[in-house]
Structure formats: structure tokens, C-alpha cells
Write a protein that holds these residues in place. Structure first.
Motif, PDB file in Angstrom:
ATOM      1  N   ALA A 140       0.614  -1.107  -0.060  1.00 59.21           N
ATOM      2  CA  ALA A 140       0.017  -0.010   0.001  1.00 59.21           C
ATOM      3  C   ALA A 140       0.890   1.291  -0.130  1.00 59.21           C
ATOM      4  CB  ALA A 140      -0.963   0.269   1.245  1.00 59.21           C
ATOM      5  N   LYS A 141       2.029   1.298   0.494  1.00 57.39           N
ATOM      6  CA  LYS A 141       2.916   2.482   0.610  1.00 57.39           C
ATOM      7  C   LYS A 141       4.153   2.230  -0.435  1.00 57.39           C
ATOM      8  CE  LYS A 141       0.900   4.187   4.215  1.00 57.39           C
ATOM      9  NZ  LYS A 141      -0.411   3.475   3.847  1.00 57.39           N
ATOM     10  N   GLY A 142       3.780   1.501  -1.474  1.00 58.09           N
ATOM     11  CA  GLY A 142       4.848   1.669  -2.496  1.00 58.09           C
ATOM     12  C   GLY A 142       5.322   2.867  -3.348  1.00 58.09           C
ATOM     13  N   LEU A 143       4.118   3.713  -3.356  1.00 59.22           N
ATOM     14  CA  LEU A 143       4.408   4.878  -4.061  1.00 59.22           C
ATOM     15  C   LEU A 143       4.191   5.863  -3.190  1.00 59.22           C
ATOM     16  CD1 LEU A 143       3.062   4.227  -7.793  1.00 59.22           C
ATOM     17  CD2 LEU A 143       5.492   4.707  -7.166  1.00 59.22           C
ATOM     18  N   ALA A 156       5.734  13.563 -10.296  1.00 58.60           N
ATOM     19  CA  ALA A 156       4.660  13.586  -9.151  1.00 58.60           C
ATOM     20  C   ALA A 156       5.040  12.579  -8.200  1.00 58.60           C
ATOM     21  CB  ALA A 156       3.139  13.107  -9.731  1.00 58.60           C
ATOM     22  N   PHE A 157       5.497  11.281  -8.183  1.00 53.99           N
ATOM     23  CA  PHE A 157       5.662  10.302  -7.387  1.00 53.99           C
ATOM     24  C   PHE A 157       7.182  10.145  -7.144  1.00 53.99           C
ATOM     25  CE2 PHE A 157       2.079   9.105 -10.372  1.00 53.99           C
ATOM     26  CZ  PHE A 157       0.880   9.060  -9.381  1.00 53.99           C
ATOM     27  N   VAL A 158       7.146   9.562  -6.086  1.00 51.93           N
ATOM     28  CA  VAL A 158       8.480   8.822  -5.607  1.00 51.93           C
ATOM     29  C   VAL A 158       8.137   7.446  -4.824  1.00 51.93           C
ATOM     30  CG1 VAL A 158       9.700  11.209  -4.937  1.00 51.93           C
ATOM     31  CG2 VAL A 158       8.358  10.115  -3.301  1.00 51.93           C
ATOM     32  N   LEU A 159       9.362   6.707  -4.775  1.00 50.25           N
ATOM     33  CA  LEU A 159       9.317   5.415  -4.172  1.00 50.25           C
ATOM     34  C   LEU A 159       8.758   5.740  -2.585  1.00 50.25           C
ATOM     35  CD1 LEU A 159      12.227   3.061  -4.987  1.00 50.25           C
ATOM     36  CD2 LEU A 159       9.824   3.188  -6.045  1.00 50.25           C
ATOM     37  N   GLY A 160       7.875   5.008  -2.354  1.00 54.30           N
ATOM     38  CA  GLY A 160       7.213   5.073  -0.876  1.00 54.30           C
ATOM     39  C   GLY A 160       8.352   4.053  -0.010  1.00 54.30           C
ATOM     40  N   LYS A 161       7.825   4.142   1.107  1.00 58.28           N
ATOM     41  CA  LYS A 161       8.688   3.502   2.275  1.00 58.28           C
ATOM     42  C   LYS A 161       8.500   1.901   1.995  1.00 58.28           C
ATOM     43  CE  LYS A 161       8.056   6.939   6.287  1.00 58.28           C
ATOM     44  NZ  LYS A 161       6.843   7.531   5.668  1.00 58.28           N
ATOM     45  N   GLY A 162       7.450   1.299   1.507  1.00 56.39           N
ATOM     46  CA  GLY A 162       7.231   0.132   1.340  1.00 56.39           C
ATOM     47  C   GLY A 162       8.271  -0.418   0.297  1.00 56.39           C
ATOM     48  N   GLN A 217      11.419   0.980  -0.584  1.00 56.99           N
ATOM     49  CA  GLN A 217      12.737   1.659  -0.706  1.00 56.99           C
ATOM     50  C   GLN A 217      13.617   0.468  -0.480  1.00 56.99           C
ATOM     51  OE1 GLN A 217      12.601   4.767   2.324  1.00 56.99           O
ATOM     52  NE2 GLN A 217      11.573   5.980   0.615  1.00 56.99           N
ATOM     53  N   LYS A 218      13.383  -0.671   0.113  1.00 55.49           N
ATOM     54  CA  LYS A 218      14.215  -1.887   0.293  1.00 55.49           C
ATOM     55  C   LYS A 218      13.816  -3.000  -0.579  1.00 55.49           C
ATOM     56  CE  LYS A 218      16.495  -0.390   4.487  1.00 55.49           C
ATOM     57  NZ  LYS A 218      16.080  -0.172   5.905  1.00 55.49           N
ATOM     58  N   ASN A 238      14.652   0.079 -11.580  1.00 55.58           N
ATOM     59  CA  ASN A 238      14.695  -1.445 -12.231  1.00 55.58           C
ATOM     60  C   ASN A 238      13.503  -2.449 -11.404  1.00 55.58           C
ATOM     61  OD1 ASN A 238      17.043  -0.965 -13.596  1.00 55.58           O
ATOM     62  ND2 ASN A 238      18.133  -0.940 -11.721  1.00 55.58           N
ATOM     63  N   ILE A 239      12.415  -2.026 -11.207  1.00 60.77           N
ATOM     64  CA  ILE A 239      11.289  -2.690 -10.665  1.00 60.77           C
ATOM     65  C   ILE A 239      10.558  -3.111 -12.145  1.00 60.77           C
ATOM     66  CG2 ILE A 239       9.157  -2.612  -9.426  1.00 60.77           C
ATOM     67  CD1 ILE A 239      10.465  -0.825  -7.354  1.00 60.77           C
ATOM     68  N   LEU A 240      10.037  -4.328 -12.070  1.00 56.04           N
ATOM     69  CA  LEU A 240       9.426  -4.863 -13.293  1.00 56.04           C
ATOM     70  C   LEU A 240       7.779  -4.637 -13.293  1.00 56.04           C
ATOM     71  CD1 LEU A 240       9.736  -6.302 -15.788  1.00 56.04           C
ATOM     72  CD2 LEU A 240       9.220  -8.559 -14.566  1.00 56.04           C
TER      73      LEU A 240
END
Ligand SMILES: [Zn+2]
Length: 219
Positions: free
Chosen positions: A137-140, A165-171, A173-174, A205-207
């Protein structure tokens, strides 16, 4: 006798027509919703960012999405997420992709605070309950307040509006999973929003497999 008493007790009003019903929406509204369903939810599953979509943004389905967002009938997200999942489970893509990470398109924090919930997240949650996919849910995160897309005419304006508009969310980052991502949104209009989200994920590099949406707005 007891059954009759209990069913009376469990009746509530259909959020779409106010008639009394024991289900999330009454049978008549369910039928009208199903009239908006596409025969082939995979007809837009092609190109750079394939789209899997349940129905057409019109009539009762349009009313149901509005009722979810503005009248806060959150149970409608559960119903629509279920239907999207049922349609997905019937495709060959499900058999090919048993592992997926599902990421809802986020709202800007200010908008989230105003509304109190993200409808795309609720739909994604219900979709994952049935499919067994993992929800992130916190991917973006949405860091830019954007104008409503319908107020922008040209593709250029829409792209500029959504740029960065988007950045990687906490979910995420790793995030080290090798399972591809499916983005989830309520309405698919021009694809600019989901394209921007996919671009960001792919730059890390996320598919990204594609997008799942409840309704497509047809011109
Ligand atoms: Zn109804």
C-alpha cells in the motif's frame, strides 16, 4: 422465524438506490453494474503498459465510483475489488503470474487527509484478498499536487502536470522482490497517471507488468 428476524435485522440501504437490501448493493443495482462490465477485460492488455479493466466508466458504475469517493460508501470498494479479482482469476495471466506485488496509485497526502481514505488502496486490498497477491500500500508516494486531469486538454499539459509526481514509498525503498508489480487505480482515463508511476518504478529497475482498473473512461 429466527432467520426472518435476523435477515430483517441485517438489512441495510443500498448505497446506490436507497432500497433495503441484505447485500452490499441491491440485486437490481448489481445487474445495472454488470451491464457496464466489459466482455473482455483483457482487450487493452497490450503495449508498453498493458491495462486490465473491469468495466466502462458510465451509468451505474460511474455512480458507484462517485458514491464510494464522495459519499464514503467504502463497502463499494470491497465489491468492485472482488469483481476485478474474479475477472483476473479467469484469465491465463493469473496462471502465469502466481506472484505479484500490487501497488495502488496514491493520493497526495493533502487529498488523502480531506477524503480520509484512498479508494485505489481499498480496491487493491480487496483484489489481493481474493487473488492472494501481496499488497504494498505504501509502494508509491505522491509528492506533487496535481490539477484534475479532465481540466487539461493536451497530452503535453497532462504530462507536465504529472511530471515527477511520484517517488518510491517507504514500502519499496528496500524492495528486493523479483515478483513484478501490478498498479491499481479506480478510473483509467488517458493513462498519463499510471504511465508516470510505471516510469518511476522502472527507473528503479522494478518490473511493472501492467495496470488494473475498475473502469475505463471512453471518449
Ligand atoms: Zn440499489
Amino acid at each position: 422465524m429466527l432467520d426472518k428476524f435476523l435477515s430483517l435485522f441485517l438489512q441495510s440501504n443500498c448505497p446506490l438506490c436507497q432500497r433495503s437490501t441484505g447485500e452490499i448493493v441491491c440485486v437490481s443495482c448489481q445487474n445495472q453494474l454488470k451491464n457496464c462490465q466489459l466482455n473482455n477485460p483483457c482487450q487493452f492488455w497490450q503495449g508498453k503498459l498493458p491495462l486490465f479493466v473491469w468495466g466502462v466508466y458510465q451509468g451505474k458504475l460511474k455512480q458507484a465510483i462517485a458514491s464510494l469517493k464522495y459519499d464514503k460508501h467504502l463497502q463499494l470498494a470491497e465489491l468492485m475489488g472482488d469483481w476485478l479479482a474474479e475477472a483476473w482469476l479467469n484469465t491465463s495471466y493469473y496462471k502465469q503470474t502466481k506472484k505479484l506485488t500490487v501497488i495502488p496509485i496514491p493520493l497526495h497526502p493533502k487529498k488523502l487527509q480531506e477524503r480520509g481514505f484512498n479508494q485505489a488502496e481499498l480496491i487493491a486490498r480487496s483484489f489481493c484478498n481474493l487473488t492472494g497477491y501481496s499488497l504494498q500500500a505504501k509502494g508509491l508516494e505522491r509528492i506533487k499536487e496535481t490539477q484534475a486531469m479532465f481540466s487539461l486538454n493536451s497530452l503535453n499539459d497532462r504530462e507536465n502536470n504529472l511530471r515527477d509526481a511520484f517517488v518510491l514509498g517507504k514500502g519499496l525503498q528496500k524492495f528486493r522482490s523479483d515478483s513484478p508489480v501490478l498498479l491499481i487505480d479506480d478510473i483509467y482515463t488517458t493513462g498519463t497517471t499510471t504511465n508516470e508511476a510505471a516510469k518511476l518504478l522502472r527507473s528503479h529497475n522494478i518490473l511493472v507488468l501492467g495496470v488494473g482498473a475498475i473502469a475505463i473512461a471512453k471518449k
